[in-house]
Design an enzyme around this catalytic site. Structure first.
Site, PDB file in Angstrom:
ATOM      1  N   THR A 119       0.822  -1.214   0.000  1.00 34.09           N
ATOM      2  CA  THR A 119       0.000   0.000   0.000  1.00 34.09           C
ATOM      3  C   THR A 119       0.854   1.262   0.000  1.00 34.09           C
ATOM      4  O   THR A 119       1.972   1.253   0.551  1.00 34.09           O
ATOM      5  CB  THR A 119      -0.908  -0.004   1.252  1.00 34.09           C
ATOM      6  OG1 THR A 119      -1.477   1.299   1.424  1.00 34.09           O
ATOM      7  CG2 THR A 119      -0.138  -0.332   2.518  1.00 34.09           C
ATOM      8  N   TYR A 143      -1.715  -0.128  10.298  1.00 34.43           N
ATOM      9  CA  TYR A 143      -1.981  -0.813   9.022  1.00 34.43           C
ATOM     10  C   TYR A 143      -0.764  -0.718   8.104  1.00 34.43           C
ATOM     11  O   TYR A 143      -0.228  -1.722   7.628  1.00 34.43           O
ATOM     12  CB  TYR A 143      -3.212  -0.198   8.354  1.00 34.43           C
ATOM     13  CG  TYR A 143      -3.345  -0.565   6.898  1.00 34.43           C
ATOM     14  CD1 TYR A 143      -3.554  -1.886   6.507  1.00 34.43           C
ATOM     15  CD2 TYR A 143      -3.221   0.417   5.899  1.00 34.43           C
ATOM     16  CE1 TYR A 143      -3.647  -2.217   5.159  1.00 34.43           C
ATOM     17  CE2 TYR A 143      -3.329   0.086   4.560  1.00 34.43           C
ATOM     18  CZ  TYR A 143      -3.537  -1.230   4.198  1.00 34.43           C
ATOM     19  OH  TYR A 143      -3.612  -1.562   2.870  1.00 34.43           O
TER      20      TYR A 143
END
Ligand code: UDP
Length: 328
Positions: A119, A143
């Site tokens: 990501t 995350y």
């Protein structure tokens, strides 16, 4: 000729299922490995499903031995930034522990080609734009950090000749299969595009803009929305790159074009032909004003060219959500 199988963890999820569709279109057999905690059985349409948890080494060994995939695409994991602050333990357990369990099972089975769902959140707060792959990685939420940790493990496994990987750093995935067979279906939904479409369909009261006083062209946050079908295509290319002997590499997947929240709203109003009830809300914590990818590496290494623009994204999402009402 025997068919080449590719194991797709999280293949019943949003990007995973679109990638299964793209793999099947290229003649591969996608084998979905999913615990169906957030994935949908309805989305497994292009190959067999194997139910299992990503942390379950014994089950992973069994599935790898049974199907003997040529490569593994690893989508399974927790994805929501907000949740990662509330349940960091779960993110470490599933995203880090689960990835390591999978990698170990793969190495035992002598499968050495790995495509990882990473990501742009691994970059943290950008210091320049557009973001290229050599931008420092300093995640600002659990995350992003769990994804960054797995990327670092993959570098070590590469260094020690255990595994070759393509780490795909996604920007904002959006849209759906043009035929409306599968689409975005998260519970709860937090992403801007599906929330806007549902508001336009009258399934939500309206849409809140999280901050309209940013230093951007219209005051709202700018993101790089990339069509999920283009993302799926990049994954197939990444698999083929590794099967052809490609080296470990990190690659951004974005279009290089930014769209503001206000521009998204206008696009949804145009496609739906309906005005949207919009309210202004406070800024959301941890939202950088501007995130846009440099996709030079994807072009050079994978020959990847995103084909869809924001209007295609909105139209395909509109088709999917108009047909499908799994939320209610
Ligand atoms: N956003 C918004 N209202 C919402 C949801 C999102 O204004 O109800 C904004 C959010 O602040 C961000 C953009 O839309 O600037 C995209 O958010 P999303 O959660 O879809 O993706 P993210 O960029 O956080 O990965």
């Amino acid at each position: 000729m025997t068919e080449t199988k590719i194991l797709v963890t999280g293949g019943a999820g949003y990007i995973g299922s679109h990638t299964c569709l793209a793999l099947a279109a290229k003649g591969y057999v996608p084998v979905v490995y999913d615990n169906f905690s957030s994935g949908h059985r309805e989305f497994v349409k292009w190959g067999p499903a194997e139910e299992g948890d990503i942390r379950d080494r014994a089950r992973l060994r069994e599935v790898l031995a049974q199907h003997k995939p040529a490569a593994v695409l690893h989508f399974a994991g927790l994805i929501e930034v907000g949740q990662s602050f509330k349940e960091p333990e779960a993110f470490y357990d599933i995203n880090v522990g689960g990835s390591l369990a999978l990698l170990q099972a793969m190495m035992e089975a002598d499968i050495r080609a790995f495509v990882f769902s990473s990501t742009c959140a691994t970059y943290g707060t950008p210091t320049y734009m557009p973001l290229d792959e050599s931008h420092p990685q300093a995640p600002i939420n659990p995350y992003g950090r769990t994804k960054h940790i797995v990327e670092q493990a993959l570098r070590d496994f590469d260094l020690c000749d255990r595994m070759r990987s393509v780490m795909l750093r996604y920007f904002n995935a959006a849209g759906a299969d043009a035929e409306g067979r599968i689409g975005e279906w998260h519970t709860p939904e937090t992403h801007a595009v599906p929330l806007l479409i549902e508001a336009a369909l009258g399934r939500r009261a309206g849409f809140s803009i999280f901050g309209d006083d940013y230093e951007t062209r219209d005051g709202t946050c700018i993101r790089d929305y990339v069509h999920v079908t283009d993302l799926a295509d990049a994954h197939v290319r990444a698999v083929e790159y590794l099967l052809n002997g490609g080296e470990t590499v990190a690659i951004n997947l974005g279009t290089g074009t930014g769209t503001s929240v206000q521009e998204l709203i206008s696009a949804v109003e145009t496609v739906s032909g309906r005005p949207l009830p919009v309210t202004r809300a406070e800024r959301r914590a941890g939202d950088p004003p501007l995130l846009v990818a440099s996709n030079e590496t994807a072009r050079t290494i994978l020959g990847w060219e995103p084909e869809h623009e924001i209007d295609d994204i909105i139209r395909s999402a509109w088709t999917w959500h108009s047909r499908f009402n799994g939320y209610s």
